[in-house]
Design an enzyme around this catalytic site. Structure first.
Site, mmCIF file in Angstrom:
data_model
loop_
_atom_site.group_PDB
_atom_site.id
_atom_site.type_symbol
_atom_site.label_atom_id
_atom_site.label_comp_id
_atom_site.label_asym_id
_atom_site.label_seq_id
_atom_site.Cartn_x
_atom_site.Cartn_y
_atom_site.Cartn_z
ATOM 1 N N HIS A 42 7.386 126.984 81.315
ATOM 2 C CA HIS A 42 7.082 125.880 80.302
ATOM 3 C C HIS A 42 6.113 126.598 79.141
ATOM 4 O O HIS A 42 5.281 125.772 78.820
ATOM 5 C CB HIS A 42 6.579 124.607 80.824
ATOM 6 C CG HIS A 42 7.682 123.887 81.686
ATOM 7 N ND1 HIS A 42 8.655 123.110 80.841
ATOM 8 C CD2 HIS A 42 8.101 123.896 83.050
ATOM 9 C CE1 HIS A 42 9.470 122.841 81.681
ATOM 10 N NE2 HIS A 42 9.229 122.933 83.102
ATOM 11 N N THR A 43 6.129 127.704 79.131
ATOM 12 C CA THR A 43 5.172 128.522 78.214
ATOM 13 C C THR A 43 6.057 128.820 77.056
ATOM 14 O O THR A 43 5.773 129.208 76.058
ATOM 15 C CB THR A 43 4.346 129.700 78.698
ATOM 16 O OG1 THR A 43 5.572 130.520 79.504
ATOM 17 C CG2 THR A 43 3.372 129.384 79.655
ATOM 18 N N GLY A 90 18.718 125.958 89.373
ATOM 19 C CA GLY A 90 17.779 126.187 88.356
ATOM 20 C C GLY A 90 17.442 127.838 87.958
ATOM 21 O O GLY A 90 16.482 128.169 87.795
ATOM 22 N N ASP A 105 15.459 132.522 79.654
ATOM 23 C CA ASP A 105 16.550 132.544 80.413
ATOM 24 C C ASP A 105 17.276 133.366 79.593
ATOM 25 O O ASP A 105 17.988 134.478 80.375
ATOM 26 C CB ASP A 105 16.962 131.292 80.753
ATOM 27 C CG ASP A 105 16.091 130.201 81.552
ATOM 28 O OD1 ASP A 105 14.978 130.712 81.636
ATOM 29 O OD2 ASP A 105 16.597 129.056 81.571
HETATM 30 C C1 GLA Z 1 14.275 126.269 81.645
HETATM 31 C C2 GLA Z 1 14.546 126.801 80.145
HETATM 32 C C3 GLA Z 1 13.556 127.868 79.961
HETATM 33 C C4 GLA Z 1 12.078 127.727 80.284
HETATM 34 C C5 GLA Z 1 12.007 127.099 81.638
HETATM 35 C C6 GLA Z 1 10.704 126.859 82.063
HETATM 36 O O1 GLA Z 1 14.659 127.438 82.518
HETATM 37 O O2 GLA Z 1 15.641 126.983 79.890
HETATM 38 O O3 GLA Z 1 13.671 128.108 78.504
HETATM 39 O O4 GLA Z 1 11.529 126.583 79.246
HETATM 40 O O5 GLA Z 1 12.771 125.977 82.080
HETATM 41 O O6 GLA Z 1 9.645 127.681 81.897
#
Ligand code: GLA
Length: 388
Positions: free
Chosen positions: A34-35, A126, A175
């Site tokens: 979440h950065t 995830g 990602d």
């Molecule tokens: C998901 C989002 C990424 C990122 C993560 C948390 O995977 O797709 O962009 O924000 O959550 O780090």
């Protein structure tokens, strides 16, 4: 794998003449969650599992889709003339969304294609499944239509654009970037504010990284994720009244402590604190790695989870139990949730000889405490998107 996929393509479409196979991996993030939508740093690596696409160009504008993961749907059809998001399209919104993105970016595609998709990332874990689909398709379109002014970073950005603008998920770039740019045996230290990056070798001769799948469904993930992002934007807006910054990632912890009282709502103070301190932890983590201080790296992972739990509130009971149980096992150095949270996976760093005990103990205690079964995967760091 390539031959098997081509054979399957032939079965589905009658022949595999002119078909090529593309692959884009999933990812695991070692620290820095979440950065990425806050202009901070992340430290993911690409996996060896991911999404395979087999496709060939057509002469007309027709699109044909088939997924080995949903064989019951058979071949479904679309056309280049109708690139709209529809819930009823199911997974085919992904290829439609990537075509739509290319068009938006000024690349006119004139031919349709026949395509087949196969993904081997555990669903709902995830581990970057949707990003890997977007990146595999972005690569496919670049290669199939010979678009030569698009880099792998552009493919990542197109994937993110499709998620944001077509699917309505306001994800960051982590990602897609990991999927497009991954490198075998390396993690990527990425500054999401300008996409500068550095490959960091991860030496796994003495240590192991293990992903634990909580199998907890990530219910209402998109809505909760978008909510966190909005909370950060609100906190940023309040801080901007006293300090000229464009993102929370620009703040050092010291600077944040001086201005944080400008944020009125306590919940927003916690969200911003996470974004700022998690970014610093990620910077510290790569430094620790370079100095071979693996214990420090593990400690930062533990602190990261604590902040994702207490400040960001994205962990939930299952991920918390997995981390608590992991840290009880001798030889475990660090453990944290990875990715967006609200279910999904943890990643744990341990001495190699602790792995067996880890899977037994964590598996048993997790089921006892939550009723869910855990699955364990050894992290294998693979290369990024490529034509096979
Ligand atoms: C998901 C989002 C990424 C990122 C993560 C948390 O995977 O797709 O962009 O924000 O959550 O780090």
């Amino acid at each position: 794998m390539k031959q098997e996929l081509l054979k399957k393509f032939e079965e589905v479409y009658g022949s595999s003449e002119g078909a090529r196979v593309y692959f884009a991996p999933g990812r695991v993030n070692l620290i820095g969650d979440h950065t990425d939508y806050n202009g901070g740093h992340v430290f993911p690596c690409a996996l060896t599992i991911g999404t395979y696409v087999v496709a060939r160009k057509r002469e007309d504008k027709k699109l044909q889709f088939y997924s080995m993961n949903y064989p019951e749907n058979g071949i479904t059809e679309g056309t280049l003339g109708d690139l709209k998001y529809r819930r009823s399209n199911g997974w085919t919104n992904y290829p439609i969304g990537i075509l739509w993105t290319y068009a938006r970016k000024g690349y006119k595609i004139h031919n349709g294609f026949d395509m087949m998709l196969y993904g081997n990332i555990p669903s709902g874990a995830g581990l970057g499944t949707s990003a890997s689909i977007g990146v595999a398709l972005g690569l496919m379109i670049r290669e199939m239509f010979g678009i030569d002014d698009i880099t792998n970073t552009d493919i990542a950005l197109f994937g993110q654009y499709a998620e944001n603008e077509f699917h309505g998920i306001n994800c960051g770039i982590m990602d897609q970037f990991a999927s497009a740019m991954g490198k075998k045996d390396y993690a990527i230290f990425l500054d999401t504010s300008d996409l500068r990056y550095e490959y960091a070798p991860i030496d796994m001769s003495e240590y192991a990284l293990v992903i634990t799948n909580s199998h907890k469904a990530r219910g209402a993930f998109d809505a909760k994720y978008n909510e966190r992002r909005m909370e950060c934007e609100r906190a940023l807006a309040e801080l901007q009244s006293v300090i000229a910054i464009h993102s929370l990632g620009e703040l050092t912890p010291e600077c944040y402590e001086q201005v944080k009282e400008m944020i009125v709502e306590p919940v927003l103070v916690r969200r911003a604190a996470h974004a700022v301190y998690e970014n610093q932890r990620t910077i510290d983590a790569i430094k620790a790695l370079k100095e071979n201080d693996i214990m420090k790296f593990g400690q930062l992972m533990i602190e990261s989870h604590k902040s994702l739990k207490e400040n960001y509130e994205v962990t939930g009971k299952e991920l918390d139990v997995l981390v608590e149980e992991a840290l009880k096992v001798p030889g475990v150095i660090g453990s944290r949730m990875t990715g967006g949270g609200f279910g999904g996976c943890t990643v744990s760093l341990m001495k190699k000889d602790a792995v067996e005990m880890f899977t037994i103990e964590v598996g048993k205690n997790y089921t006892e405490k939550t009723g869910y079964y855990a699955d364990f995967y050894n992290v294998e760091m693979g290369d990024g998107a490529r034509v096979l």
